[in-house]
Design a protein around this motif. Structure first.
Motif, PDB file in Angstrom:
ATOM      1  N   ALA A 295     -16.239  28.666  46.734  1.00 46.81           N
ATOM      2  CA  ALA A 295     -17.388  28.690  45.828  1.00 46.81           C
ATOM      3  C   ALA A 295     -18.513  29.569  46.362  1.00 46.81           C
ATOM      4  CB  ALA A 295     -17.898  27.263  45.612  1.00 46.81           C
TER       5      ALA A 295
ATOM      6  N   GLN B 142     -13.351  29.405  43.799  1.00 41.18           N
ATOM      7  CA  GLN B 142     -13.584  30.711  43.187  1.00 41.18           C
ATOM      8  C   GLN B 142     -13.700  30.598  41.663  1.00 41.18           C
ATOM      9  OE1 GLN B 142     -13.310  34.548  44.376  1.00 41.18           O
ATOM     10  NE2 GLN B 142     -14.796  33.213  45.377  1.00 41.18           N
ATOM     11  N   LEU B 143     -12.820  29.788  41.061  1.00 43.03           N
ATOM     12  CA  LEU B 143     -12.841  29.647  39.609  1.00 43.03           C
ATOM     13  C   LEU B 143     -14.107  28.955  39.119  1.00 43.03           C
ATOM     14  CD1 LEU B 143      -9.123  28.615  38.926  1.00 43.03           C
ATOM     15  CD2 LEU B 143     -10.215  30.805  38.402  1.00 43.03           C
ATOM     16  N   LEU B 144     -14.605  27.988  39.895  1.00 44.85           N
ATOM     17  CA  LEU B 144     -15.771  27.214  39.477  1.00 44.85           C
ATOM     18  C   LEU B 144     -17.082  27.784  40.009  1.00 44.85           C
ATOM     19  CD1 LEU B 144     -14.354  23.600  39.955  1.00 44.85           C
ATOM     20  CD2 LEU B 144     -14.594  24.887  37.824  1.00 44.85           C
ATOM     21  N   ARG B 145     -17.012  28.902  40.736  1.00 46.57           N
ATOM     22  CA  ARG B 145     -18.219  29.480  41.328  1.00 46.57           C
ATOM     23  C   ARG B 145     -19.286  29.766  40.269  1.00 46.57           C
ATOM     24  NH1 ARG B 145     -20.769  32.455  45.180  1.00 46.57           N
ATOM     25  NH2 ARG B 145     -21.799  34.336  44.434  1.00 46.57           N
ATOM     26  N   ARG B 146     -18.859  30.172  39.094  1.00 50.22           N
ATOM     27  CA  ARG B 146     -19.791  30.512  38.021  1.00 50.22           C
ATOM     28  C   ARG B 146     -20.700  29.332  37.674  1.00 50.22           C
ATOM     29  NH1 ARG B 146     -17.849  32.465  31.962  1.00 50.22           N
ATOM     30  NH2 ARG B 146     -19.927  32.516  30.990  1.00 50.22           N
ATOM     31  N   TRP B 147     -20.164  28.095  37.796  1.00 50.41           N
ATOM     32  CA  TRP B 147     -20.921  26.905  37.419  1.00 50.41           C
ATOM     33  C   TRP B 147     -21.553  26.192  38.621  1.00 50.41           C
ATOM     34  CZ3 TRP B 147     -16.118  28.133  35.339  1.00 50.41           C
ATOM     35  CH2 TRP B 147     -16.122  28.488  33.977  1.00 50.41           C
TER      36      TRP B 147
ATOM     37  N   SER C 251     -18.788  35.585  47.150  1.00 49.92           N
ATOM     38  CA  SER C 251     -19.066  36.428  46.000  1.00 49.92           C
ATOM     39  C   SER C 251     -17.939  37.434  45.816  1.00 49.92           C
ATOM     40  CB  SER C 251     -20.395  37.171  46.187  1.00 49.92           C
ATOM     41  OG  SER C 251     -20.560  38.137  45.184  1.00 49.92           O
ATOM     42  N   THR C 252     -17.176  37.291  44.753  1.00 52.12           N
ATOM     43  CA  THR C 252     -16.061  38.191  44.495  1.00 52.12           C
ATOM     44  C   THR C 252     -16.543  39.627  44.321  1.00 52.12           C
ATOM     45  OG1 THR C 252     -14.935  36.374  43.362  1.00 52.12           O
ATOM     46  CG2 THR C 252     -14.055  38.588  43.019  1.00 52.12           C
ATOM     47  N   ARG C 253     -17.685  39.806  43.683  1.00 45.60           N
ATOM     48  CA  ARG C 253     -18.200  41.163  43.456  1.00 45.60           C
ATOM     49  C   ARG C 253     -18.542  41.836  44.784  1.00 45.60           C
ATOM     50  NH1 ARG C 253     -22.934  42.008  39.186  1.00 45.60           N
ATOM     51  NH2 ARG C 253     -21.154  41.487  37.853  1.00 45.60           N
TER      52      ARG C 253
ATOM     53  N   GLY D 130     -22.016  27.751  41.819  1.00 49.10           N
ATOM     54  CA  GLY D 130     -22.558  28.662  42.820  1.00 49.10           C
ATOM     55  C   GLY D 130     -24.053  28.480  43.047  1.00 49.10           C
ATOM     56  N   ASP D 131     -24.823  28.335  41.963  1.00 49.95           N
ATOM     57  CA  ASP D 131     -26.269  28.173  42.105  1.00 49.95           C
ATOM     58  C   ASP D 131     -26.623  26.873  42.817  1.00 49.95           C
ATOM     59  OD1 ASP D 131     -26.694  30.565  40.846  1.00 49.95           O
ATOM     60  OD2 ASP D 131     -27.062  29.683  38.867  1.00 49.95           O
TER      61      ASP D 131
END
Length: 359
Positions: free
Chosen positions: A58, A186-191, A61-63, A193-194
Motif C-alpha cells: 500500500a 497495491q490494489l487498495l492503495r488508491r483507497w 507508489s507504482t508511478r 494510501g492517504d
C-alpha cells in the motif's frame, strides 16, 4: 522515517532497534512460548507478516517505481549484486563447512545472501554521502519487490528440501503470506494510501512490532526444540569474521565495479550502499515462513550482518560526505532525502544510527 523505539546516546554505535531485537531474543530464551501459547503466537506471527507486506504494497507508489525504470543500468547493477554476486559468495562459503562454520550457521549465512537489499538505510546513507537519493529509493524498492519472488526461488534452488525445512509448502506459504498481501496492498492503495500516509508514524511501530513478534515466535520455537545447543561461542565469533569479510568484499566490489562501469560519483554512492546490504525487515518474515522452527538459527547471521552493515556504512557515508564532489553541479544528486516512507516498505532499523549518521 520511523522514530526509534529506543533513544540512545549519540556516541553509542549500536542500532536501537537491534537492541530491541536482542531483548526479544532474550525474552524468548527466558520465557519461550510453549503449547497453546506457541499456537497463539504462531497465528499472530502469520497475521503480522501478512499485515507487514500489505502495508508495504500500500505504501509503494507504482508511478514512482515506473519512473525510476529510466535509470535501468543502475537498478540492474544493484539487482545483480543482490541476487547474483551475493548468492555466489554464499555458495563459495560452503568451503568453510564444517571447519569454520557448522551446517546450521552456514544455512543462515546462505539465506542472508539471498534476501533483498535494504530500503530506508540505503536511502539514509546515500543522502548523508551526497549521492543519488532518487536512485537509491527506486533501487531499494525494486530489490524488495523482486526479492518477494526471487528469494524463495533461490532458496528452493540452493537450499533444497534439506535446507533447514524449505519445501514446496514453504513456497506456497510465501505466496499466501507475502505475495497476496503485497498485491492486495497495491490494489487498495488508491483507497488506503492517504490513510497510511497520515498515520505513517503509528504504522511504523506496527511494522517493527510485527517483526519483533516474528523474532519472538521463531526463537521460542528454537528454544523449545533445543537448537541453540548446536552453536558454540567460538563458532559465533567465526561467523562474525566471515560476515566482516563478506561485507568488505561487497563494499569494495560495488564501489570499484560501479566506477569501472562508468557511473558518476552520485550513482556510484547509491550502488555502493544499495548493492552491499541486506534487509532485516524483509528477511525475518521470509525466514519464519521458509524455515519454521529452525528460523532462529537461520536469521541469526542476518541480524549480526545487519548491525555490522549499519556501523560500517555510517562511517563510510561520513567519509564520502567529506570528500570534494566534482559533479556537484546537479542539485538533484545531493541534499536531504525525501521522506522514504511513501515509496518504501518496512523500516530497516536506521533510526538510531551511529553518531553523525542520524538524519
Amino acid at each position: 522515517m520511523h522514530r526509534p523505539l529506543l533513544k540512545l546516546p549519540s556516541w553509542l554505535p549500536v542500532d536501537g532497534y537491534i537492541l530491541a531485537l536482542v531483548g526479544t531474543v532474550a525474552l524468548a530464551a527466558l520465557l519461550p512460548a510453549r503449547g497453546p501459547a506457541a499456537t497463539v503466537a504462531g497465528g499472530a506471527s502469520t497475521a503480522a507478516v501478512a499485515l507487514l507486506f500489505f502495508l508495504y504494497g500500500a505504501r509503494l507508489s507504482t508511478r514512482e517505481a515506473l519512473d525510476g525504470l529510466r535509470h535501468w543500468r543502475l537498478h540492474l547493477t544493484v539487482l545483480v549484486c543482490t541476487f547474483v554476486v551475493f548468492p555466489l559468495l554464499g555458495l563459495a562459503a560452503r568451503l568453510l563447512v564444517p571447519t569454520v562454520l557448522p551446517p546450521s550457521l552456514y544455512t543462515g549465512l546462505l539465506f542472508l545472501c539471498l534476501v533483498p537489499s535494504t530500503v530506508q538505510s540505503s536511502i539514509a546513507f546515500t543522502s548523508i554521502a551526497r549521492g543519488n537519493v532518487a536512485a537509491a529509493i527506486c533501487a531499494g524498492s525494486f530489490s524488495s519487490i523482486v526479492g518477494i519472488v526471487v528469494t524463495p526461488l533461490l532458496a528452493a534452488l540452493v537450499l533444497g528440501s534439506g535446507g533447514g525445512g524449505f519445501s514446496a509448502d514453504s513456497l506456497l506459504s510465501i505466496v499466501c503470506q507475502l505475495l497476496l498481501p503485497f498485491g492486495a496492498g497495491q490494489l487498495l492503495r488508491r483507497w488506503v494510501g492517504d490513510f497510511i500516509a497520515r498515520h505513517k508514524r503509528v504504522l511504523g511501530y506496527v511494522d517493527r512490532g510485527s517483526i519483533l513478534l516474528v523474532v519472538y515466535t521463531a526463537f521460542s520455537a528454537g528454544m523449545v526444540q533445543g537448537i541453540w545447543h548446536q552453536v558454540s561461542p567460538l563458532r559465533l565469533l567465526c561467523l562474525v569474521g566471515v560476515e566482516a569479510v563478506l561485507l568488505a568484499t561487497m563494499l569494495t566490489g560495488t564501489s570499484y565495479g560501479s566506477k569501472k562501469l562508468g557511473f558518476g560519483r552520485a550513482d556510484r554512492i547509491a550502488i555502493t550502499f544499495a548493492g552491499s546490504k541486506k534487509s532485516l525487515a524483509a528477511g525475518l518474515p521470509m525466514a519464519s515462513v521458509l524455515f519454521g522452527a529452525q528460523a532462529g538459527l537461520a536469521v541469526l547471521p542476518l541480524m549480526l550482518f545487519h548491525q555490522m552493515q549499519l556501523m560500517v556504512c555510517a562511517v563510510l557515508a561520513k567519509r564520502y560526505a567529506k570528500r570534494p564532489d566534482p559533479e556537484a553541479t546537479d542539485a538533484g544528486h545531493g541534499g536531504a532525502a525525501p521522506d522514504p516512507t511513501g515509496a518504501t516498505g518496512p523500516g530497516d532499523g536506521v533510526s538510531a544510527l551511529p553518531s553523525g549518521a542520524r538524519r
